[in-house]
Write an enzyme that holds these catalytic residues in place. Structure first.
Site, PDB file in Angstrom:
ATOM      1  N   GLU A 191      22.635  22.266  82.816  1.00  0.00           N
ATOM      2  CA  GLU A 191      21.308  22.794  82.426  1.00  0.00           C
ATOM      3  C   GLU A 191      20.251  22.249  83.384  1.00  0.00           C
ATOM      4  O   GLU A 191      19.177  21.817  82.960  1.00  0.00           O
ATOM      5  CB  GLU A 191      20.977  22.397  80.980  1.00  0.00           C
ATOM      6  CG  GLU A 191      22.029  22.856  79.989  1.00  0.00           C
ATOM      7  CD  GLU A 191      21.665  22.581  78.523  1.00  0.00           C
ATOM      8  OE1 GLU A 191      20.499  22.253  78.234  1.00  0.00           O
ATOM      9  OE2 GLU A 191      22.569  22.699  77.679  1.00  0.00           O
TER      10      GLU A 191
ATOM     11  N   GLU B 161      25.536  17.648  72.228  1.00  0.00           N
ATOM     12  CA  GLU B 161      24.602  16.597  71.818  1.00  0.00           C
ATOM     13  C   GLU B 161      24.991  15.842  70.540  1.00  0.00           C
ATOM     14  O   GLU B 161      24.193  15.738  69.615  1.00  0.00           O
ATOM     15  CB  GLU B 161      23.186  17.191  71.670  1.00  0.00           C
ATOM     16  CG  GLU B 161      22.697  17.849  72.941  1.00  0.00           C
ATOM     17  CD  GLU B 161      21.312  18.487  72.812  1.00  0.00           C
ATOM     18  OE1 GLU B 161      20.763  18.499  71.697  1.00  0.00           O
ATOM     19  OE2 GLU B 161      20.791  18.969  73.831  1.00  0.00           O
TER      20      GLU B 161
HETATM   21  C1  XIL Z   1      16.655  25.526  74.745  1.00  0.00           C
HETATM   22  C2  XIL Z   1      16.258  26.944  75.166  1.00  0.00           C
HETATM   23  O1  XIL Z   1      16.075  26.956  76.565  1.00  0.00           O
HETATM   24  C3  XIL Z   1      14.990  27.373  74.462  1.00  0.00           C
HETATM   25  O2  XIL Z   1      14.712  28.742  74.728  1.00  0.00           O
HETATM   26  C4  XIL Z   1      15.125  27.158  72.952  1.00  0.00           C
HETATM   27  O3  XIL Z   1      13.890  27.422  72.338  1.00  0.00           O
HETATM   28  C5  XIL Z   1      15.537  25.743  72.628  1.00  0.00           C
HETATM   29  O4  XIL Z   1      16.727  25.428  73.335  1.00  0.00           O
HETATM   30  N1  XIL Z   1      19.626  21.461  75.506  1.00  0.00           N
HETATM   31  C6  XIL Z   1      20.450  22.542  75.242  1.00  0.00           C
HETATM   32  C7  XIL Z   1      19.891  23.907  75.303  1.00  0.00           C
HETATM   33  O5  XIL Z   1      21.655  22.366  75.078  1.00  0.00           O
HETATM   34  O6  XIL Z   1      20.517  24.773  74.397  1.00  0.00           O
HETATM   35  C8  XIL Z   1      18.384  23.906  75.055  1.00  0.00           C
HETATM   36  O7  XIL Z   1      17.915  25.234  75.281  1.00  0.00           O
HETATM   37  C9  XIL Z   1      17.704  22.917  75.965  1.00  0.00           C
HETATM   38  C10 XIL Z   1      18.208  21.519  75.703  1.00  0.00           C
END
Ligand code: XIL
Length: 372
Positions: free
Chosen positions: A265, A160
Site C-alpha cells: 500500500e 492488521e
Molecule cells: C483505506 C481506503 O484507501 C479508504 O478509501 C477507506 O476509506 C479506508 O481504508 N490500510 C488498509 C487499507 O489496509 O484497506 C486502507 O484503505 C488504508 C490503510
C-alpha cells in the site's frame, strides 16, 4: 551522398545502436515509459483501484492503469462491509467487475481483505454470541475465497491483527475467537482457495517490535501446518523518514521464513502528521497549517519525494526475488486516500503520478535506477 552528410549519417547510426545496447528506450518510439515493463524482471507493480476505475468511468485512468501496472488491489470493494453487507447477502457486482477488468488487461488481482476489524458490516459488529460470530467468520471466508479461487491471484487473508508493540490487537475477532483466529482464518482460506496465494498484511510491521510479533504470528501459522505464502508491509511512510534499515532487516527476516515479501500500500505522506502508521480510526484536527500546499508542492519537496522513492526502489531492487510485488495505494495524487485521511479536504502528493496522470519527478527517479 555528399561528404558532409555521410559522417552525420554514420554518427546517427552509432548513437542509435549505443542506445539500443545500453537498454535505453528507442527515442523515435512513442511508447510511454512503463513501470511494469521497466521492473518486469524484478517484481510486480501494483495499484489500488477505486470504484470509478473498476467501472472504467475514468477515461484517463483507463489508459494509464493497464499501461503502468500488472497487479491491482481493490481499495475498498472486497472489504466485508461492501461484499457482505448482511448475514445472508453477498454483493459480488463490483468484485466480479474488477476480476473481469483485470483479466482483460492482464492484471493480477490481490483480494483485500478477508478478515479485518475495520470496515465491517453493521450486522457483524452487532453479533453477540461467540457461536454466531464463529459462523460469520467461517462462512465469510469460505464463501468469498472459494468463489474467487483461481480468479484472484492472492488474498490478504488477515489485515492488521497486531498492535505496535507486537502483541495481538484486541479486535472483535480476538475478543470473540481468541488468539488463534489468524491461524484459523488461513486454515479456512487454504481449504476454500487451494489455487490462491495467501498473505498476512499490516502497517508498521517493518518496525522491530511489531515485526517480532508478526514473525511470531507467522511461525504459529506455519507450525500448525497451515499455508501462508507471503507477508505484506503496507508502506504508508513519511517524507524524509523512510525507515530503510528496518525495511531491509524485515525483508531479510521475513524471507528467511520462506515467505514472499510485498510492499502492498505504498505512499509517502508529504503533509504535517503527528503520528505514524495507518490506523484508519485515528484522526487529526484541522488547523491553519494542516493543508500547506493547496496549489502545488514546492520543488524542494518534489525533489525530496523523488529521492525517497529512489532510495526505496534501490532497496527493493537489491532484494528482487525476495520482494515480489510493490503496490501503490492509488493511481494518482488526486485519487489518494491521503487527501481525506487523517484530515478531510487536504491536497496531498504521495504517489508517482500527478492529478493530471502525468509522471512526477519521483516517477523519473525510480525509472532512472534501471537506466544506468
Ligand atoms: C483505506 C481506503 O484507501 C479508504 O478509501 C477507506 O476509506 C479506508 O481504508 N490500510 C488498509 C487499507 O489496509 O484497506 C486502507 O484503505 C488504508 C490503510
Amino acid at each position: 551522398m555528399n561528404l558532409i552528410k555521410f559522417p552525420l549519417l554514420l554518427l546517427s547510426i552509432c548513437m542509435l545502436m549505443a542506445a539500443c545496447f545500453s537498454g535505453k528506450k528507442n527515442t523515435t518510439s512513442n511508447e510511454p515509459v512503463s513501470l511494469k515493463n521497466v521492473f518486469k524482471k524484478d517484481f510486480g507493480i501494483g495499484t489500488a483501484l477505486n470504484t470509478e476505475q473498476i467501472q472504467e468511468k475514468d477515461p484517463k485512468a483507463a489508459v494509464l492503469i493497464p499501461q503502468q501496472f500488472n497487479m491491482a488491489t481493490p481499495e475498498n470493494i472486497m472489504k466485508a462491509e461492501i461484499i457482505h453487507p448482511q448475514w445472508d447477502n453477498y454483493n459480488y457486482e463490483l468484485a466480479d467487475k474488477m476480476v473481469s477488468y483485470c483479466e482483460k488487461n492482464n492484471i493480477k488481482v490481490n483480494g483485500h481483505t478477508l478478515i479485518w476489524h475495520s470496515q465491517l458490516p453493521l450486522f457483524a459488529r452487532r453479533i453477540q454470541s461467540v457461536d454466531s460470530f464463529k459462523t460469520f467468520f467461517t462462512d465469510h471466508i469460505k464463501t468469498i475465497a472459494s468463489r474467487y479461487d483461481g480468479k484472484v491471484y492472492s488474498w490478504d487473508v488477515v489485515n492488521e491483527a497486531l498492535n505496535e508493540d507486537g502483541t495481538m490487537r484486541k479486535s472483535v475477532f480476538l475478543q470473540k475467537l481468541g488468539d488463534d483466529f489468524v491461524t484459523e482464518a488461513f486454515r479456512t482460506a487454504q481449504a476454500a482457495a487451494p489455487n490462491t496465494q495467501l498473505y498476512y498484511n499490516d502497517y508498521n510491521n517493518e518496525q522491530p517490535a511489531k515485526r517480532a510479533g508478526c514473525i511470531a504470528l507467522i511461525k504459529k501459522i506455519q507450525s500448525a501446518g497451515v499455508r501462508i505464502d507471503g507477508v505484506g508491509i503496507q508502506g504508508h511512510w513519511h517524507l524524509g523518514r523512510i525507515p530503510l534499515k528496518d525495511i531491509e532487516e524485515s525483508i531479510i527476516q521475513y524471507a528467511a521464513l520462506g515467505l514472499q515479501v510485498m510492499f502492498t500500500e505504498l505512499d509517502i505522506e508529504v503533509l504535517p502528521r503527528n503520528f505514524q502508521g495507518a490506523d484508519v480510526s485515528q484522526r487529526m484536527n484541522t488547523t491553519a497549517s494542516s493543508n500547506p500546499y493547496p496549489n502545488g508542492l514546492p520543488d524542494s519537496l518534489q525533489q525530496k519525494l523523488a529521492d525517497d522513492y529512489a532510495s526505496l526502489f534501490k532497496l527493493f531492487l537489491k532484494y528482487k526475488g525476495k520482494v515480489t510485488r510493490v503496490t501503490f495505494w492509488g493511481v494518482n495524487d488526486g485519487q489518494s486516500w491521503l487527501n481525506g485521511w487523517p484530515i478531510r479536504g487536504r491536497t496531498n502528493y504521495p504517489l508517482l503520478f500527478d492529478r493530471n496522470f502525468l509522471p512526477k519527478p519521483a516517477f523519473n527517479s525510480v525509472i532512472a535506477l534501471k537506466r544506468k
